[in-house]
Scaffold this motif. Structure first.
Motif: not given
Length: 204
Positions: A107-122, A149-153
């Motif tokens: 399988g694989m492990i990714l950041p949670g969906l809302h983790g991406y927003r924290r990355i963008w803000a940084e 959003s597309y970059g996550i989905i």
């Protein structure tokens, strides 16, 4: 039987067909003097549970054939819930696991969906935007929010589709309804980890 899945941020308690999402303090206040069968991925929380409750750790009974050493017990339990399939847990991390022929297949492990927003803000305040989870994964859109959003989905959707082949798709977790909405045939159920725990207890 009362079951608990102790995560990194919350304690999820299953009682009489309902799932409660609690802080550790609240879970111990409400259930500390009752018999609760639990699994745990949080060592600090386990220390408190052992010291302050009558709960019984069943982690060693969650036996998933083919699982690797160090695989989270919550993921193993999830993979025992329904048989062959792709299992997605969309929580603080997003995990995708494959079970085929009754054995774990990676399988694989990714950041949670809302983790991406924290990355963008940084990266930039301009990118500190609430994602639009309804953006279709088929074609790149126009507009900053839509492209973020597309970059996550799209990558998540593509990898899940690639891994699953013809296998059924099962989704759980706090953001599971969002992920399930990207697929026409995904099955969402917030209680799947507990079903896997029950299946493990029955088989033992």
């Amino acid at each position: 039987m009362i079951l608990a899945d102790v995560g990194n941020r919350h304690v999820h308690v299953y009682e009489e067909g309902r799932v409660l999402h609690l802080e550790l303090e609240d879970a111990l206040d409400a259930f500390g003097e009752r018999i609760v069968h639990y699994i745990c991925v949080n060592p600090a929380a386990r220390e408190r549970i052992v010291a302050e409750s009558y709960w019984r750790d069943i982690s060693e009974r969650i036996d998933l054939p083919g699982a690797y050493e160090g695989m989270g017990v919550d993921r193993r339990a999830l993979c025992l819930s329904r048989g062959d399939g792709i299992y997605v847990d969309a929580g603080s991390a997003l995990t995708v696991d494959r079970v085929e022929g009754g054995k774990y297949g990676g399988g694989m492990i990714l950041p949670g969906l809302h983790g991406y927003r924290r990355i963008w803000a940084e990266i930039s305040p301009v990118l500190d935007l609430e994602p639009d989870w309804s953006v279709p994964p088929e074609a790149p859109p126009k507009g900053t929010r839509e492209q973020l959003s597309y970059g996550i989905i799209a990558p998540i959707h593509h990898e899940i589709d690639r891994l699953r082949g013809s296998l059924p798709l099962y989704v759980t977790g706090g953001d599971g309804r969002i992920v399930a909405s990207w697929f026409e045939d995904a099955e969402y159920d917030e209680a799947m980890v507990f079903e896997g725990m029950m299946n493990a207890l029955r088989s033992n």
